[in-house]
Scaffold this motif. Structure first.
Motif: not given
Ligand SMILES: *Cc1c(COP(=O)(O)O)cnc(C)c1O
Length: 348
Positions: A15-18, A209-210, A260-265, A326-328
């Motif tokens: 559901t997150a944006t790009i 999803k990333n 990786l940053r997106n996933a870590q967040h 949760c998402s980026w």
């Protein structure tokens, strides 16, 4: 009421944006006319970058979504008379409308149990041993999800053990990596350490999803089995003619390790959400929060209250278990708002 009314921040990570980097790369790719069907510099750079990230000479293919990636990868491994061992709550079994069975033209999914969404090797052993030679489908592949559908992550050793189990039985190991980035971020390891180094044959690597709009990669580490996969992709209607617009956002993710940053967040915000729900609202967390999912045990009244306050999220597995993703793009404010509403409802 508009179907979009309410808050979708925790409904899913799709559901997150790009993300901005993927969006910028898409815009950059829109500057000129280039060759079609993947014969472009964006696609070439993504494939090279994947080989760099995985530190091996793997074969990389684009498809539009995760269902296609999984179904076509499994169809590449299996004949119609083969079977695939997978977790009983795996996406390929519960959420792909039989696409793996359809594209393999008859392969059977053998459902295996195991705690926290992970295949239990003992149960896998029993399941495979119970297949009646010649009279049952022939076991050909094991499929695991990394991260799992329950937001847990297999350790390197756990994957190595499953790969060993598969290899000993001349079976392939397929990984549904719709949330592979979250698993790598969680383990803080080299991508090779949980894939080809331990015996993974093919990985479906998710970008949607990333932070992209669409487009997943099918990465063959075992290059013997990728033969003619391009034809399979085309026949399935999964070859993008304007492939650069799938590839460019991916390049945005893979450049400077945005993926990786997106996933870590996403993982970090999931841990925050879990600990605040536990501490402030005394809500039980059902599975270890290894990646970006938080599964909560909540009563019917609380679910109704939160839905009435506009929050969208889904029940999973059991009637009183809900999933929060949760998402980026998840913010501290999203978390505070949700925790505040949950607390209000419970004290209401
Ligand atoms: C989201 C997801 C997929 C891919 O789903 P599509 O909607 O087909 O893109 C695959 N596996 C898992 C575990 C997922 O969560």
């Amino acid at each position: 009421m508009s179907p979009d009314a309410g808050r979708y921040e925790f409904a899913s990570d799709n559901t997150a944006t790009i993300c901005p980097e993927a969006w910028a790369a898409l815009e950059e790719a829109n500057a000129d006319a280039v060759a079609s069907y993947g014969d472009d510099r964006w696609t070439a750079r993504v494939c090279d970058r994947i080989r760099e990230i995985f530190e091996t000479d793997c074969d990389v293919y684009f498809v539009f979504n995760g269902t296609a990636a999984n179904a076509l990868a499994l169809a590449q491994l299996c004949q119609s008379f083969h079977s695939v061992g997978c977790h009983e709550y795996s996406h390929i079994h519960t959420d792909e409308c039989g696409a793996p069975e359809f594209f393999t033209k008859g392969s059977k999914l053998l459902l295996i149990g195991g705690a926290n969404g992970k295949i239990d090797i003992g149960q896998a052993e029993k399941m495979i041993a119970s297949q009646n030679e010649l009279h049952s489908h022939k076991p050909r592949a094991i499929s695991i999800a990394q991260a799992t559908e329950f937001g847990t992550v297999y350790t390197r050793d756990e994957i190595a053990a499953i790969a060993e189990f598969a290899r000993a039985r001349e079976m392939f190991l397929h990984v549904d990596g719709a949330r592979f980035a979250n698993a790598v971020a969680s383990l803080n390891c080299a991508p090779k350490a949980i894939t080809w180094e331990v015996g993974v044959d093919v990985l479906c690597f998710g970008g949607t999803k990333n932070g992209t709009a669409a487009g997943e990669l099918v990465v063959f580490f075992n290059r013997e089995i990728s033969r003619e996969f391009d034809y399979r992709v085309k026949q399935a209607g999964q070859l993008g003619s304007k492939m650069r617009f799938l590839a460019a956002p991916w390049l945005g993710l893979l450049t400077n390790d945005v993926w990786l940053r997106n996933a870590q967040h996403a993982n970090h915000t999931a841990r925050q959400l879990a600990s605040r729900l536990q501490d402030e609202a005394k809500i039980d967390i059902v599975f270890p929060v290894d990646a970006n999912a938080v599964f909560v045990r909540v009563n019917e009244q609380l679910v109704r209250d939160l839905h009435a306050r506009g929050w969208h999220f889904y029940k999973f597995v059991e009637r009183d278990i809900c999933r929060l993703m949760c998402s980026w793009s998840t913010t501290d404010q999203d978390i505070s708002d949700f925790v505040a509403d949950a607390t209000k409802s419970l004290n209401g």
